[in-house]
Motif scaffolding. Sequence first.
Motif, PDB file in Angstrom:
ATOM      1  N   GLU A   1       0.806  -1.218   0.000  1.00  0.00           N
ATOM      2  CA  GLU A   1       0.000   0.000   0.000  1.00  0.00           C
ATOM      3  C   GLU A   1       0.839   1.268   0.000  1.00  0.00           C
ATOM      4  O   GLU A   1       0.411   2.295  -0.515  1.00  0.00           O
ATOM      5  N   GLN A   2       2.027   1.215   0.576  1.00  0.00           N
ATOM      6  CA  GLN A   2       2.823   2.443   0.649  1.00  0.00           C
ATOM      7  C   GLN A   2       4.299   2.115   0.819  1.00  0.00           C
ATOM      8  O   GLN A   2       4.671   1.111   1.420  1.00  0.00           O
ATOM      9  N   ILE A   3       5.120   2.993   0.231  1.00  0.00           N
ATOM     10  CA  ILE A   3       6.562   2.959   0.449  1.00  0.00           C
ATOM     11  C   ILE A   3       6.912   4.150   1.338  1.00  0.00           C
ATOM     12  O   ILE A   3       6.632   5.293   0.977  1.00  0.00           O
ATOM     13  N   GLU A   4       7.478   3.876   2.505  1.00  0.00           N
ATOM     14  CA  GLU A   4       7.899   4.954   3.396  1.00  0.00           C
ATOM     15  C   GLU A   4       9.252   5.499   2.922  1.00  0.00           C
ATOM     16  O   GLU A   4      10.124   4.739   2.494  1.00  0.00           O
TER      17      GLU A   4
ATOM     18  N   ARG B   1       4.744  -3.828   8.445  1.00  0.00           N
ATOM     19  CA  ARG B   1       5.769  -2.875   8.029  1.00  0.00           C
ATOM     20  C   ARG B   1       7.092  -3.602   7.889  1.00  0.00           C
ATOM     21  O   ARG B   1       7.573  -4.222   8.843  1.00  0.00           O
ATOM     22  N   ILE B   2       7.694  -3.535   6.691  1.00  0.00           N
ATOM     23  CA  ILE B   2       8.939  -4.240   6.417  1.00  0.00           C
ATOM     24  C   ILE B   2      10.019  -3.199   6.149  1.00  0.00           C
ATOM     25  O   ILE B   2       9.958  -2.450   5.163  1.00  0.00           O
ATOM     26  N   ALA B   3      11.011  -3.118   7.037  1.00  0.00           N
ATOM     27  CA  ALA B   3      12.118  -2.188   6.840  1.00  0.00           C
ATOM     28  C   ALA B   3      12.970  -2.636   5.653  1.00  0.00           C
ATOM     29  O   ALA B   3      13.184  -3.841   5.448  1.00  0.00           O
ATOM     30  N   VAL B   4      13.450  -1.666   4.863  1.00  0.00           N
ATOM     31  CA  VAL B   4      14.183  -2.007   3.636  1.00  0.00           C
ATOM     32  C   VAL B   4      15.403  -1.104   3.478  1.00  0.00           C
ATOM     33  O   VAL B   4      15.478  -0.012   4.040  1.00  0.00           O
ATOM     34  N   ASP B   5      16.363  -1.597   2.724  1.00  0.00           N
ATOM     35  CA  ASP B   5      17.484  -0.771   2.273  1.00  0.00           C
ATOM     36  C   ASP B   5      17.205  -0.199   0.887  1.00  0.00           C
ATOM     37  O   ASP B   5      17.718   0.854   0.528  1.00  0.00           O
ATOM     38  N   ALA B   6      16.405  -0.930   0.102  1.00  0.00           N
ATOM     39  CA  ALA B   6      16.073  -0.486  -1.254  1.00  0.00           C
ATOM     40  C   ALA B   6      14.779  -1.153  -1.679  1.00  0.00           C
ATOM     41  O   ALA B   6      14.415  -2.213  -1.163  1.00  0.00           O
ATOM     42  N   VAL B   7      14.087  -0.524  -2.619  1.00  0.00           N
ATOM     43  CA  VAL B   7      12.842  -1.064  -3.149  1.00  0.00           C
ATOM     44  C   VAL B   7      12.903  -1.023  -4.673  1.00  0.00           C
ATOM     45  O   VAL B   7      13.309  -0.019  -5.260  1.00  0.00           O
ATOM     46  N   ILE B   8      12.541  -2.132  -5.295  1.00  0.00           N
ATOM     47  CA  ILE B   8      12.407  -2.184  -6.753  1.00  0.00           C
ATOM     48  C   ILE B   8      10.919  -2.235  -7.067  1.00  0.00           C
ATOM     49  O   ILE B   8      10.207  -3.122  -6.588  1.00  0.00           O
TER      50      ILE B   8
ATOM     51  N   ALA C   1       5.500   3.954 -13.857  1.00  0.00           N
ATOM     52  CA  ALA C   1       5.939   5.070 -13.009  1.00  0.00           C
ATOM     53  C   ALA C   1       4.787   5.963 -12.547  1.00  0.00           C
ATOM     54  O   ALA C   1       4.717   6.305 -11.358  1.00  0.00           O
ATOM     55  N   PRO C   2       3.861   6.381 -13.424  1.00  0.00           N
ATOM     56  CA  PRO C   2       2.766   7.231 -12.936  1.00  0.00           C
ATOM     57  C   PRO C   2       1.928   6.549 -11.852  1.00  0.00           C
ATOM     58  O   PRO C   2       1.528   7.187 -10.874  1.00  0.00           O
ATOM     59  N   THR C   3       1.679   5.249 -12.017  1.00  0.00           N
ATOM     60  CA  THR C   3       0.903   4.515 -11.021  1.00  0.00           C
ATOM     61  C   THR C   3       1.649   4.443  -9.699  1.00  0.00           C
ATOM     62  O   THR C   3       1.077   4.677  -8.623  1.00  0.00           O
ATOM     63  N   ALA C   4       2.933   4.141  -9.763  1.00  0.00           N
ATOM     64  CA  ALA C   4       3.724   4.040  -8.540  1.00  0.00           C
ATOM     65  C   ALA C   4       3.802   5.380  -7.820  1.00  0.00           C
ATOM     66  O   ALA C   4       3.666   5.456  -6.591  1.00  0.00           O
ATOM     67  N   LEU C   5       4.012   6.453  -8.571  1.00  0.00           N
ATOM     68  CA  LEU C   5       4.134   7.774  -7.950  1.00  0.00           C
ATOM     69  C   LEU C   5       2.817   8.210  -7.310  1.00  0.00           C
ATOM     70  O   LEU C   5       2.803   8.831  -6.242  1.00  0.00           O
ATOM     71  N   ARG C   6       1.701   7.904  -7.955  1.00  0.00           N
ATOM     72  CA  ARG C   6       0.402   8.356  -7.443  1.00  0.00           C
ATOM     73  C   ARG C   6      -0.060   7.537  -6.250  1.00  0.00           C
ATOM     74  O   ARG C   6      -0.749   8.053  -5.364  1.00  0.00           O
TER      75      ARG C   6
ATOM     76  N   PRO D   1       4.209   8.953  -0.615  1.00  0.00           N
ATOM     77  CA  PRO D   1       3.439  10.026   0.046  1.00  0.00           C
ATOM     78  C   PRO D   1       3.203  11.182  -0.912  1.00  0.00           C
ATOM     79  O   PRO D   1       4.104  11.584  -1.657  1.00  0.00           O
ATOM     80  N   ALA D   2       1.976  11.700  -0.919  1.00  0.00           N
ATOM     81  CA  ALA D   2       1.588  12.724  -1.894  1.00  0.00           C
ATOM     82  C   ALA D   2       2.476  13.953  -1.835  1.00  0.00           C
ATOM     83  O   ALA D   2       2.759  14.575  -2.864  1.00  0.00           O
ATOM     84  N   GLU D   3       2.956  14.307  -0.635  1.00  0.00           N
ATOM     85  CA  GLU D   3       3.755  15.529  -0.516  1.00  0.00           C
ATOM     86  C   GLU D   3       5.123  15.390  -1.194  1.00  0.00           C
ATOM     87  O   GLU D   3       5.805  16.392  -1.429  1.00  0.00           O
ATOM     88  N   LEU D   4       5.522  14.180  -1.523  1.00  0.00           N
ATOM     89  CA  LEU D   4       6.825  13.970  -2.168  1.00  0.00           C
ATOM     90  C   LEU D   4       6.743  14.009  -3.692  1.00  0.00           C
ATOM     91  O   LEU D   4       7.780  14.007  -4.364  1.00  0.00           O
ATOM     92  N   VAL D   5       5.528  14.012  -4.228  1.00  0.00           N
ATOM     93  CA  VAL D   5       5.364  13.947  -5.684  1.00  0.00           C
ATOM     94  C   VAL D   5       4.619  15.191  -6.158  1.00  0.00           C
ATOM     95  O   VAL D   5       3.388  15.269  -6.051  1.00  0.00           O
ATOM     96  N   PRO D   6       5.317  16.202  -6.659  1.00  0.00           N
ATOM     97  CA  PRO D   6       4.650  17.422  -7.126  1.00  0.00           C
ATOM     98  C   PRO D   6       3.656  17.129  -8.244  1.00  0.00           C
ATOM     99  O   PRO D   6       3.915  16.292  -9.126  1.00  0.00           O
ATOM    100  N   ARG D   7       2.526  17.810  -8.221  1.00  0.00           N
ATOM    101  CA  ARG D   7       1.513  17.598  -9.250  1.00  0.00           C
ATOM    102  C   ARG D   7       2.050  17.911 -10.641  1.00  0.00           C
ATOM    103  O   ARG D   7       1.698  17.260 -11.619  1.00  0.00           O
ATOM    104  N   ARG D   8       2.924  18.918 -10.741  1.00  0.00           N
ATOM    105  CA  ARG D   8       3.443  19.265 -12.063  1.00  0.00           C
ATOM    106  C   ARG D   8       4.309  18.138 -12.631  1.00  0.00           C
ATOM    107  O   ARG D   8       4.377  17.965 -13.849  1.00  0.00           O
TER     108      ARG D   8
END
Length: 291
Positions: free
Chosen positions: A175-178, A194-201, A206-211, A215-222
């Motif tokens: 559901e979410q990547i912290e 919650r699974i702690a990670v060093d990296a995520v693949i 990309a648009p689906t993953a970003l949306r 967290p929404a505040e990390l992805v500018p709408r533009r």
Amino acid sequence: VGEIEESLKWGEPAYRARFADGSSLDVHSDVEAMAEAIAGFSGGADAAGYLRLVEFLRALYAAERRTFIDANLDSPLQLLTPDLARLVGLGAFRRLDGKIASFLSDERLRRVFTFQALYAGVSPQQALAIYAVIAYLDTVGGVSFPRGGMHEVPRAMAGAAAKHGVEFRYGQAVEQIEVAHGRAAAVRTRSGERIAVDAVIVNADAPTALRTLLPAELVPRRRLARLRYSPSCVVLHAGSSAAPPDPAHHTIDFGAAWRRTFAELIERGELMSDPSLLISSPTVSDPALAP
């Protein structure tokens, strides 16, 4: 890796190219055999041009592999290497179609060594010549096919990883990547874990993953507004009790049109009016795959 390599079957030809004028060309990874085929297809000048092209492709691959293909790039500054200068000297930042045309005069041949740009969703006229490295892998490095079908590759990799302690969890919805300090820190699943990670693949678009995952505040709408999907293809899986005459594992049927169809597909977002088709018949290499 050893188990995967033992299961691979190398095929000849790598694929067969067929053209709207009725001509065809078998593409070989053996350079001498391919030069001979090209001489019979479009003449000695193109055969000699092909040999020069092979030298360019080998140099391109050597310059790209270590620094760009096999590297993790966290900053554009990591691109500033001697290999980048080598690529500039090779003309790798010219347009792909024009670079290949400097070696081959026959327009049909140029298609064989430039259509691979579509793997990256770019037309040969728009793509940079660095994408010719895919043609190197196809036409010089050679192609292979695993016994049991393509799914045997991830199965073998997963089996080898599991032997070394890797845990796989299939069917788990994320559901979410912290994110912390600009890097992935944890993955949260739908079940609340919650699974702690060093990296995520992430293998989603990309648009689906970003949306949906960040967290929404990390992805500018533009930034989201600027994203464009690359072209897709239509895939048909079919079985037949009748084998085609003289089959090849891969056959590319090129339409009569070429440049126009890329303008339709990529620039205007329309279906190709004269599409090219890729026909793969894996049972040519592995008859046991037949349904």
